[in-house]
Scaffold this active site. Structure first.
Site, short mmCIF file in Angstrom:
data_model
loop_
_atom_site.label_atom_id
_atom_site.label_comp_id
_atom_site.label_asym_id
_atom_site.label_seq_id
_atom_site.Cartn_x
_atom_site.Cartn_y
_atom_site.Cartn_z
N HIS A 98 -1.54 -55.01 3.68
CA HIS A 98 -0.60 -55.32 2.60
C HIS A 98 0.49 -56.20 3.18
O HIS A 98 1.50 -55.72 3.67
CB HIS A 98 0.00 -54.03 2.03
CG HIS A 98 0.84 -54.23 0.81
ND1 HIS A 98 0.94 -53.27 -0.17
CD2 HIS A 98 1.63 -55.26 0.41
CE1 HIS A 98 1.75 -53.71 -1.13
NE2 HIS A 98 2.19 -54.92 -0.79
N GLU A 100 -3.94 -56.26 -0.20
CA GLU A 100 -3.11 -55.72 -1.27
C GLU A 100 -1.82 -56.52 -1.38
O GLU A 100 -1.31 -57.03 -0.38
CB GLU A 100 -2.74 -54.26 -0.99
CG GLU A 100 -3.88 -53.32 -0.83
CD GLU A 100 -3.41 -51.92 -0.50
OE1 GLU A 100 -4.22 -50.99 -0.65
OE2 GLU A 100 -2.24 -51.73 -0.08
N HIS A 124 -3.15 -43.65 -0.96
CA HIS A 124 -1.77 -43.29 -0.68
C HIS A 124 -1.68 -41.81 -0.31
O HIS A 124 -2.01 -40.93 -1.09
CB HIS A 124 -0.83 -43.57 -1.86
CG HIS A 124 0.57 -43.91 -1.40
ND1 HIS A 124 0.97 -45.19 -1.09
CD2 HIS A 124 1.63 -43.12 -1.16
CE1 HIS A 124 2.23 -45.17 -0.70
NE2 HIS A 124 2.65 -43.91 -0.73
#
Length: 250
Positions: free
Chosen positions: A44, A76, A200
């Site tokens: 990310h 991401e 997550h």
């Protein structure tokens, strides 16, 4: 078929960035993860490059192409023009779009699909023209109308935000309640034709229940807990532990 595991390298990069030194090596630990059986690597890249640097992306792309051609690269991020150019330059197999603010510490909510449907449709169309799979970050408890708006964007998958579930590591009854929300959203999304990802705060202890309750789960991306476990068990053994928690035969 059990869900695939994509190893998020952000925490490795954040540790590296504490010093102006090349270790720990993002690609080195990515190589260990893939060699141990992980199915892909996730990053990310945030605008301030506080963990993954933009310069890491070509190296990770080359690692997968040269040594693990059956593995996948998942990038991401919030679909700013800068992010989209990075994605197009590095050609991941999957792009996961998240609604993060630039300074946000970590992803902590999904898209408002109805409010952002037109924007996400344009982004998804742009990425899919380049042959990339598109996944949308999704709150754990989303109704059918919102998911229909998500489907109208042309995206291929949703990624369930599992933070509230992961936060219940010391509260079993609350974890069951959060898991039920995730499962119902997954069922609604699957009925609309989405494949289901999740990510997550997923851990070796909480993955088995998630995998059982959402049997259609396609992929999980895991970074923080996996990196923390790797400090104790090593990267290769940690990947094997997470694969086992997903129900994959080793």
């Amino acid at each position: 078929m059990a869900a695939k595991l994509s190893v998020n390298l952000n925490a490795v990069a954040m540790l590296r960035n504490r010093r102006d030194l090349p270790w720990p090596s993002v690609t080195g630990l990515g190589r260990m993860a893939l060699a141990a059986g992980a199915h892909g690597l996730t990053v990310h890249p945030r605008p301030d490059q506080r963990h993954i640097r933009f310069s890491d992306l070509p190296d990770i792309r080359a690692l997968i192409d040269d040594e693990f051609p059956d593995s996948e690269f998942n990038i991401e991020g919030y679909p700013s023009e800068e992010f989209l150019r990075l994605v197009e330059e590095n050609e991941p197999e999957q792009v996961t779009l998240v609604p993060d603010e630039p300074g946000q510490a970590t992803s902590d909510h999904g898209w408002d699909f109805e409010a952002h449907s037109d924007f996400l449709r344009d982004v998804a169309r742009r990425l899919k023209r380049r042959g990339m799979r598109v996944s949308l970050f999704c709150d754990p408890d989303v109704d059918e109308a919102a998911l229909e708006a998500a489907k109208a964007t042309g995206a291929d998958r949703i990624e369930l935000y599992t933070g509230p579930y992961g936060a219940c590591h010391d509260a079993a009854e609350k974890a069951d309640s959060e898991l039920e929300k995730l499962a119902k959203t997954a069922e609604r999304a699957q009925a609309l034709g989405f494949a289901i990802n999740a990510g997550h705060d997923l851990t070796v202890p909480n993955l088995p229940a998630l995998a059982r309750r959402i049997p259609a789960l396609a992929e999980v991306s895991i970074g923080h807990a996996l990196t923390a476990d790797a400090l104790e068990h090593g990267m290769a053994e940690t990947v094997r532990r997470f694969l086992a928690a997903l129900g994959r035969r080793l």
